[in-house]
Motif scaffolding. Structure first.
Motif, PDB file in Angstrom:
ATOM      1  N   THR A   1     -13.111  12.601  -5.890  1.00 36.56           N
ATOM      2  CA  THR A   1     -11.912  11.754  -5.852  1.00 36.56           C
ATOM      3  C   THR A   1     -11.418  11.468  -4.442  1.00 36.56           C
ATOM      4  N   ALA A   2     -11.584  12.382  -3.508  1.00 37.59           N
ATOM      5  CA  ALA A   2     -11.072  12.161  -2.146  1.00 37.59           C
ATOM      6  C   ALA A   2     -11.701  10.933  -1.491  1.00 37.59           C
ATOM      7  N   PRO A   3     -13.027  10.759  -1.514  1.00 40.28           N
ATOM      8  CA  PRO A   3     -13.589   9.535  -0.925  1.00 40.28           C
ATOM      9  C   PRO A   3     -13.177   8.271  -1.678  1.00 40.28           C
ATOM     10  N   ALA A   4     -13.030   8.379  -2.982  1.00 39.19           N
ATOM     11  CA  ALA A   4     -12.617   7.211  -3.758  1.00 39.19           C
ATOM     12  C   ALA A   4     -11.197   6.794  -3.394  1.00 39.19           C
ATOM     13  N   VAL A   5     -10.313   7.760  -3.244  1.00 39.09           N
ATOM     14  CA  VAL A   5      -8.936   7.455  -2.854  1.00 39.09           C
ATOM     15  C   VAL A   5      -8.902   6.919  -1.427  1.00 39.09           C
ATOM     16  N   ALA A   6      -9.709   7.499  -0.536  1.00 41.93           N
ATOM     17  CA  ALA A   6      -9.752   7.021   0.849  1.00 41.93           C
ATOM     18  C   ALA A   6     -10.266   5.588   0.918  1.00 41.93           C
ATOM     19  N   ALA A   7     -11.171   5.215   0.038  1.00 39.71           N
ATOM     20  CA  ALA A   7     -11.712   3.855   0.030  1.00 39.71           C
ATOM     21  C   ALA A   7     -10.668   2.835  -0.415  1.00 39.71           C
ATOM     22  N   LEU A   8      -9.644   3.283  -1.096  1.00 36.79           N
ATOM     23  CA  LEU A   8      -8.606   2.371  -1.561  1.00 36.79           C
ATOM     24  C   LEU A   8      -7.599   2.003  -0.476  1.00 36.79           C
ATOM     25  N   VAL A   9      -7.602   2.722   0.631  1.00 35.11           N
ATOM     26  CA  VAL A   9      -6.684   2.424   1.729  1.00 35.11           C
ATOM     27  C   VAL A   9      -7.103   1.093   2.346  1.00 35.11           C
ATOM     28  N   PRO A  10      -6.181   0.152   2.485  1.00 36.53           N
ATOM     29  CA  PRO A  10      -6.552  -1.180   2.978  1.00 36.53           C
ATOM     30  C   PRO A  10      -7.258  -1.167   4.334  1.00 36.53           C
ATOM     31  N   SER A  11      -6.880  -0.293   5.238  1.00 37.01           N
ATOM     32  CA  SER A  11      -7.499  -0.284   6.559  1.00 37.01           C
ATOM     33  C   SER A  11      -8.934   0.226   6.517  1.00 37.01           C
TER      34      SER A  11
END
Length: 60
Positions: free
Chosen positions: A28-38
């Protein structure tokens, strides 16, 4: 810091629960990080004029 907490967590909650939380976090951590617009621009390379590749403008 997380490695310091694994041994006490195994003692408190058991191996199966700790491994399940670790696996869930690893997915989940990489998936959530991928959702950050930047983060969407990390793989995008900006176009440079021809001849202005790496090292252009550096003093020899």
């Amino acid at each position: 810091m997380g490695l310091v907490l694994i041994a006490p967590a195994v003692d408190a909650f058991g191996t199966r629960a700790v491994l399940a939380v670790c696996a869930l976090t690893c997915f989940t951590a990489p998936a959530v990080a991928a959702l950050v617009p930047s983060a969407r621009d990390f793989s995008h390379r900006s176009e440079t004029p021809s001849g202005a590749g790496r090292g252009a403008g550096r003093a020899a």
